[in-house]
Design an enzyme around this catalytic site. Sequence first.
Site, PDB file in Angstrom:
ATOM      1  N   ASP A 126      79.954 -10.641  -7.307  1.00 20.94           N
ATOM      2  CA  ASP A 126      78.553 -11.040  -7.106  1.00 20.94           C
ATOM      3  C   ASP A 126      77.671 -10.553  -8.248  1.00 20.94           C
ATOM      4  O   ASP A 126      76.478 -10.332  -8.060  1.00 20.94           O
ATOM      5  CB  ASP A 126      78.038 -10.501  -5.762  1.00 20.94           C
ATOM      6  CG  ASP A 126      78.159  -8.992  -5.648  1.00 20.94           C
ATOM      7  OD1 ASP A 126      78.735  -8.362  -6.552  1.00 20.94           O
ATOM      8  OD2 ASP A 126      77.653  -8.448  -4.649  1.00 20.94           O
ATOM      9  N   LYS A 177      72.917   7.148  -3.484  1.00 22.79           N
ATOM     10  CA  LYS A 177      71.508   7.089  -3.094  1.00 22.79           C
ATOM     11  C   LYS A 177      70.803   8.446  -3.166  1.00 22.79           C
ATOM     12  O   LYS A 177      70.396   9.014  -2.141  1.00 22.79           O
ATOM     13  CB  LYS A 177      71.375   6.482  -1.695  1.00 22.79           C
ATOM     14  CG  LYS A 177      71.959   5.087  -1.634  1.00 22.79           C
ATOM     15  CD  LYS A 177      71.380   4.234  -0.561  1.00 22.79           C
ATOM     16  CE  LYS A 177      71.858   2.804  -0.767  1.00 22.79           C
ATOM     17  NZ  LYS A 177      72.173   2.081   0.401  1.00 22.79           N
ATOM     18  N   ASP A 237      73.102  -7.924  -9.552  1.00 22.08           N
ATOM     19  CA  ASP A 237      74.020  -8.299  -8.482  1.00 22.08           C
ATOM     20  C   ASP A 237      73.252  -9.208  -7.529  1.00 22.08           C
ATOM     21  O   ASP A 237      72.098  -8.949  -7.214  1.00 22.08           O
ATOM     22  CB  ASP A 237      74.579  -7.067  -7.765  1.00 22.08           C
ATOM     23  CG  ASP A 237      73.544  -6.370  -6.941  1.00 22.08           C
ATOM     24  OD1 ASP A 237      73.707  -6.264  -5.718  1.00 22.08           O
ATOM     25  OD2 ASP A 237      72.527  -5.939  -7.523  1.00 22.08           O
TER      26      ASP A 237
HETATM   27  P1  GTP Z   1      76.930  -7.510   2.084  1.00 27.96           P
HETATM   28  O1  GTP Z   1      77.550  -7.843   3.407  1.00 27.96           O
HETATM   29  O2  GTP Z   1      75.622  -8.199   1.901  1.00 27.96           O
HETATM   30  O3  GTP Z   1      76.849  -6.045   1.786  1.00 27.96           O
HETATM   31  O4  GTP Z   1      77.818  -8.158   0.917  1.00 27.96           O
HETATM   32  P2  GTP Z   1      79.374  -7.972   0.588  1.00 27.96           P
HETATM   33  O5  GTP Z   1      80.161  -8.128   1.828  1.00 27.96           O
HETATM   34  O6  GTP Z   1      79.698  -8.928  -0.520  1.00 27.96           O
HETATM   35  O7  GTP Z   1      79.499  -6.476   0.106  1.00 27.96           O
HETATM   36  P3  GTP Z   1      79.173  -5.864  -1.314  1.00 27.96           P
HETATM   37  O8  GTP Z   1      77.998  -6.555  -1.910  1.00 27.96           O
HETATM   38  O9  GTP Z   1      79.097  -4.401  -1.186  1.00 27.96           O
HETATM   39  O10 GTP Z   1      80.501  -6.232  -2.121  1.00 27.96           O
HETATM   40  C1  GTP Z   1      80.626  -6.087  -3.508  1.00 27.96           C
HETATM   41  C2  GTP Z   1      81.746  -7.012  -3.966  1.00 27.96           C
HETATM   42  O11 GTP Z   1      82.971  -6.637  -3.349  1.00 27.96           O
HETATM   43  C3  GTP Z   1      81.511  -8.470  -3.582  1.00 27.96           C
HETATM   44  O12 GTP Z   1      81.953  -9.275  -4.635  1.00 27.96           O
HETATM   45  C4  GTP Z   1      82.366  -8.665  -2.353  1.00 27.96           C
HETATM   46  O13 GTP Z   1      82.860 -10.006  -2.231  1.00 27.96           O
HETATM   47  C5  GTP Z   1      83.511  -7.717  -2.613  1.00 27.96           C
HETATM   48  N1  GTP Z   1      84.068  -7.162  -1.376  1.00 27.96           N
HETATM   49  C6  GTP Z   1      83.436  -6.380  -0.461  1.00 27.96           C
HETATM   50  N2  GTP Z   1      84.265  -6.048   0.538  1.00 27.96           N
HETATM   51  C7  GTP Z   1      85.463  -6.645   0.254  1.00 27.96           C
HETATM   52  C8  GTP Z   1      86.736  -6.669   0.916  1.00 27.96           C
HETATM   53  O14 GTP Z   1      86.934  -6.100   1.993  1.00 27.96           O
HETATM   54  N3  GTP Z   1      87.730  -7.387   0.320  1.00 27.96           N
HETATM   55  C9  GTP Z   1      87.557  -8.045  -0.863  1.00 27.96           C
HETATM   56  N4  GTP Z   1      88.566  -8.729  -1.366  1.00 27.96           N
HETATM   57  N5  GTP Z   1      86.365  -8.040  -1.517  1.00 27.96           N
HETATM   58  C10 GTP Z   1      85.335  -7.352  -0.957  1.00 27.96           C
END
Ligand code: GTP
Length: 375
Positions: A126, A177, A237
């Site tokens: 992202d 944080k 992001d």
């Molecule tokens: P929020 O629910 O809004 O926090 O978004 P998110 O689920 O994408 O979490 P976050 O922004 O913290 O994730 C950062 C990156 O890691 C993103 O590109 C997500 O797609 C990826 N990511 C987060 N959790 C996982 C997971 O359990 N598996 C995989 N494969 N990617 C993950």
Amino acid sequence: MTDWEIALIIPIPPGSKEERTKAVILAGGKGTRLRPLTCGMPKPIVPVLNRPLLEHILLNLVKIGVKEVVLTVSHMPDAIRDKMGDGSQYGIRLYYVHEETALGTSGAIKNAERFLDGPFFVFNGDILTTINLDDMAKRHLEVRPKVTIALTPVENPIMYGIVETDEHGMVQRFVEKPTWDKVTTNLINAGIYILETDVLKYIPPGTPSMFENYVFPKLLEVGEPFLGYPADGYWIDIGTPEKYLKVNLDLLEQRGKSIFTEGESRIDPAAEIEPPVLIGSGCDIAAGAKIKGPAVLGPGCTIAENANIENSVLWEGVRICTGSSIKKCVIGERSYVQEDCRLEDCILGAYVVVGKGTTEWEAKIPPKTFVSPRT
Ligand code: GTP
């Protein structure tokens, strides 16, 4: 192997020139903060300048010679695979590794272990950035730590986790944080890493784990060399709708002050368009409509007479009726704004109908109201 894993990988000998040909993109998150935009579409493929977000990330990796990319997917995996295919349109090979249950950022990498050898990039799915990845890779190969982490400066580090380094740039500590009195640097984790494969031994298989709160602290605890790479350049992001809107408008401004059209559209000569504006194919823009850039219209949008669009992003097939005004909004796929509405700072999901004469205040009812019954 499951049917997600499209093909076998050809091992690359350690130390060869091919060492930078691999990357893993974390694309399995639920994207809850980006709702309602992610109610019907996973975050990694939301449109940015009318192209899937992942396409921007992949093209950045292609520029530095990455040839094979592993996408770790979990939430709405079919939508991602249908959109991105096998990667041939980008001149790379894409592999999909599916997590039945989300394994977290580091758990996902462990799950893709059989696809990985030599140092490889890990990218949050992202992030959009102009960080010099080539230089980051060079620095990694010079120092040869177990991990190199890109660090980016932010104005408000208390919202993030800061990363402290010593005078040689080696990472000393992660502080999640911090309060202002604990802020020792404005550098945060940019969500871009280069990992040596030995790091994978610190990640438990089949169990959810995160880099930030498990693997990285563990590496520091056992004294593995861990390099920080402070990077200049644009970095954002796309975690929230506000940032999603900002990315689109920023990138369009960076392209220059033009009207960019993608394929045929009908634009009435009496429509007023102030660039930069991106117009997807098959749009219909009527006489007296005003579009003030930066603004993005997805394919097949209809903007009726005297409608006014300003600093907004409209997804595919959006209809804005006569006399309606849309400012600083994101309007999801096929949503329909009837006559004489006034929407400002609104995020609408897909297939929303906004009734005639809706005003800004009324439109600020909770986002759930805007979610289509089909999602
Ligand atoms: P929020 O629910 O809004 O926090 O978004 P998110 O689920 O994408 O979490 P976050 O922004 O913290 O994730 C950062 C990156 O890691 C993103 O590109 C997500 O797609 C990826 N990511 C987060 N959790 C996982 C997971 O359990 N598996 C995989 N494969 N990617 C993950």
